[in-house]
Design an enzyme around this catalytic site. Structure first.
Site, PDB file in Angstrom:
ATOM      1  N   ARG A 118       0.878  -1.182   0.000  1.00 38.84           N
ATOM      2  CA  ARG A 118       0.000   0.000   0.000  1.00 38.84           C
ATOM      3  C   ARG A 118       0.904   1.217   0.000  1.00 38.84           C
ATOM      4  NH1 ARG A 118      -5.255   1.411   3.608  1.00 38.84           N
ATOM      5  NH2 ARG A 118      -6.094   0.079   1.969  1.00 38.84           N
ATOM      6  N   HIS A 145      -7.528   1.002  -6.309  1.00 35.54           N
ATOM      7  CA  HIS A 145      -7.696   0.126  -5.135  1.00 35.54           C
ATOM      8  C   HIS A 145      -8.377  -1.173  -5.613  1.00 35.54           C
ATOM      9  CE1 HIS A 145      -7.819  -1.200  -1.154  1.00 35.54           C
ATOM     10  NE2 HIS A 145      -8.682  -0.356  -0.597  1.00 35.54           N
ATOM     11  N   GLN A 148     -10.107  -3.864  -3.170  1.00 39.07           N
ATOM     12  CA  GLN A 148     -11.422  -3.467  -2.658  1.00 39.07           C
ATOM     13  C   GLN A 148     -12.491  -3.768  -3.703  1.00 39.07           C
ATOM     14  OE1 GLN A 148     -12.335  -1.943   0.467  1.00 39.07           O
ATOM     15  NE2 GLN A 148     -14.336  -2.541  -0.320  1.00 39.07           N
ATOM     16  N   ASP A 240     -17.307   7.276  -1.108  1.00 43.78           N
ATOM     17  CA  ASP A 240     -16.040   7.157  -0.391  1.00 43.78           C
ATOM     18  C   ASP A 240     -15.750   8.535   0.222  1.00 43.78           C
ATOM     19  OD1 ASP A 240     -13.539   6.318   0.522  1.00 43.78           O
ATOM     20  OD2 ASP A 240     -12.552   6.486  -1.434  1.00 43.78           O
ATOM     21  N   CYS A 280     -16.350   1.710   0.855  1.00 44.57           N
ATOM     22  CA  CYS A 280     -15.172   0.864   1.126  1.00 44.57           C
ATOM     23  C   CYS A 280     -14.730   0.939   2.578  1.00 44.57           C
ATOM     24  CB  CYS A 280     -14.028   1.269   0.197  1.00 44.57           C
ATOM     25  SG  CYS A 280     -13.587   3.013   0.334  1.00 44.57           S
ATOM     26  N   ARG A 308     -13.490  -8.687   1.796  1.00 48.24           N
ATOM     27  CA  ARG A 308     -12.063  -8.428   1.535  1.00 48.24           C
ATOM     28  C   ARG A 308     -11.271  -9.692   1.841  1.00 48.24           C
ATOM     29  NH1 ARG A 308     -10.014  -3.239   1.551  1.00 48.24           N
ATOM     30  NH2 ARG A 308      -8.128  -4.307   0.850  1.00 48.24           N
TER      31      ARG A 308
HETATM   32  N1  NVA Z   1      -9.994   6.870  -1.088  1.00 51.04           N
HETATM   33  C1  NVA Z   1      -9.589   6.352   0.207  1.00 51.04           C
HETATM   34  C2  NVA Z   1      -9.808   4.876   0.269  1.00 51.04           C
HETATM   35  C3  NVA Z   1      -9.463   4.263   1.605  1.00 51.04           C
HETATM   36  C4  NVA Z   1      -9.676   2.771   1.623  1.00 51.04           C
HETATM   37  C5  NVA Z   1      -8.139   6.711   0.470  1.00 51.04           C
HETATM   38  O1  NVA Z   1      -7.313   6.561  -0.447  1.00 51.04           O
HETATM   39  O2  NVA Z   1      -7.832   7.152   1.571  1.00 51.04           O
HETATM   40  N1   CP Z   2     -11.177  -0.163   2.592  1.00 51.30           N
HETATM   41  C1   CP Z   2      -9.887  -0.256   2.972  1.00 51.30           C
HETATM   42  O1   CP Z   2      -8.968  -0.491   2.188  1.00 51.30           O
HETATM   43  O2   CP Z   2      -9.714  -0.069   4.318  1.00 51.30           O
HETATM   44  P1   CP Z   2      -8.331   0.112   5.080  1.00 51.30           P
HETATM   45  O3   CP Z   2      -7.794   1.468   4.700  1.00 51.30           O
HETATM   46  O4   CP Z   2      -8.702   0.025   6.535  1.00 51.30           O
HETATM   47  O5   CP Z   2      -7.393  -0.975   4.664  1.00 51.30           O
END
Ligand code: NVA
Ligand code: CP
Length: 323
Positions: A118, A145, A148, A240, A280, A308
């Site tokens: 990540r 992502h 997800q 989101d 998500c 997930r």
């Molecule tokens: N758009 C959000 C998704 C988190 C799972 C982010 O990138 O923070």
């Molecule tokens: N939805 C998701 O990826 O959650 P986290 O940021 O908690 O991993």
């Protein structure tokens, strides 16, 4: 490995050794294969059956951003499959002190059977994958992502019985989630509408790619700033956060830009009566979604979160399991 798992994984389709950087690299057939495998692994887990195709395998999990779902579902998932997960905080790796991505990739390839990462840049993940000899899985970048969305497709298939022809409306920021939903939805022949203020609409190149894929697979893509138009007749409403990880400084500006894009009961009423609400997570109640909606009867956010685990177990089995 149980007989049934062998049957599923014996399909001509073999994803062994592949990366999972974006859904763009996968065909609808491959995605359906992963969803079938996820359903199988979920069923076995519910029955209490142990399925361990990853015995002796190790997944490295690099995190340059926070996580609850991704971290825990990958770590629990790899253990359940008989393997081991190693949590690698980027602050603790030499990567955080300037060691090159290519050297890191080559070193980790000698120890591990797969890497989940990540991070911020999609190009960084692509470089890591390029120099790795083991599968690299995208656990979120600023651009995509895909893990997800794999879980979301599983959730929609379970709850609606099909993907093709389903109308999904995404309301809010044209971010990593919007991009992956457009690509994943287009591949599966879904009708995707995105409602976002003009300044925050999805990346143009990704939108064009998604339109092309939608055309090929019998779906459609609409990007608009008109919430009513996007929501009309939707089977699924998705949202989101308005400020993603790394955009915390823009929080105030975004609160005002998105004020007319909250998913609340009035908006949900414009969709089909059996609409499902998806997010998500993590969510900000009172911002992108009202508490009434996310905690209400249409919400399936915890099914998504649970999926997930099952979707990623399928992914790891297919990519990291024996040939
Ligand atoms: N758009 C959000 C998704 C988190 C799972 C982010 O990138 O923070
Ligand atoms: N939805 C998701 O990826 O959650 P986290 O940021 O908690 O991993």
């Amino acid at each position: 490995m149980g007989i049934e798992l062998a049957e599923i994984t014996n399909k001509q389709l073999n994803l062994h050794g592949r990366d999972f950087l974006s859904l763009v690299d996968y065909t609808p057939e491959e995605i359906y294969y992963l969803l079938d495998l996820a359903e199988y692994l979920k069923e076995q887990k519910k029955k209490g059956n142990v399925v361990e195709p990853l015995k002796g395998k190790t997944l490295g999990m690099i995190f340059e951003k926070s996580s609850t779902r991704t971290r825990v579902s990958f770590e629990a998932g790899v253990y359940q499959l008989g393997g081991t997960g190693i949590f690698l905080s980027s602050g603790d790796l030499q990567l955080g002190r300037g060691e090159s991505i290519s050297d890191t990739a080559k070193v980790l390839s000698g120890y591990l059977d797969g890497i989940m990462i990540r991070t911020f840049s999609q190009e960084g993940i692509e470089e890591l994958a390029h120099h790795s000899t083991i599968p690299v899985i995208n656990g979120l970048t600023d651009k995509y992502h895909p893990c997800q969305v794999l879980a979301d497709l599983l959730t929609i298939k379970e709850l609606k019985g099909k993907l093709k022809g389903m109308k999904m409306c995404y309301i809010g920021d044209g971010n990593n989630m919007a991009h992956s939903l457009m690509i994943g939805g287009a591949l599966m022949g879904m009708e995707i509408s995105i409602a976002a203020p003009e300044e925050y609409q999805p990346n143009k190149a990704i939108t064009i790619k998604a339109e092309k894929l939608a055309k090929e697979h019998g779906g459609g893509i609409i990007v608009t700033d008109n919430v009513e138009m996007a929501t009309d007749g939707a089977d699924i409403i998705y949202t989101d956060v308005w400020a993603s990880m790394g955009q915390e400084m823009e929080q105030e500006k975004r609160l005002s830009a998105f004020k007319d894009y909250q998913v609340n009961s009035t908006l949900l009423a414009m969709a089909k009566s059996d609409v499902i609400f998806m997010h998500c997570l993590p969510a900000h109640r009172g911002e992108e979604v009202s508490a009434e909606v996310i905690d209400g009867e249409h919400s399936v956010v915890f099914d998504q979160a649970e999926n997930r685990l099952h979707a990623q177990k399928a992914l790891m089995t297919a990519l990291m399991g024996d040939k």
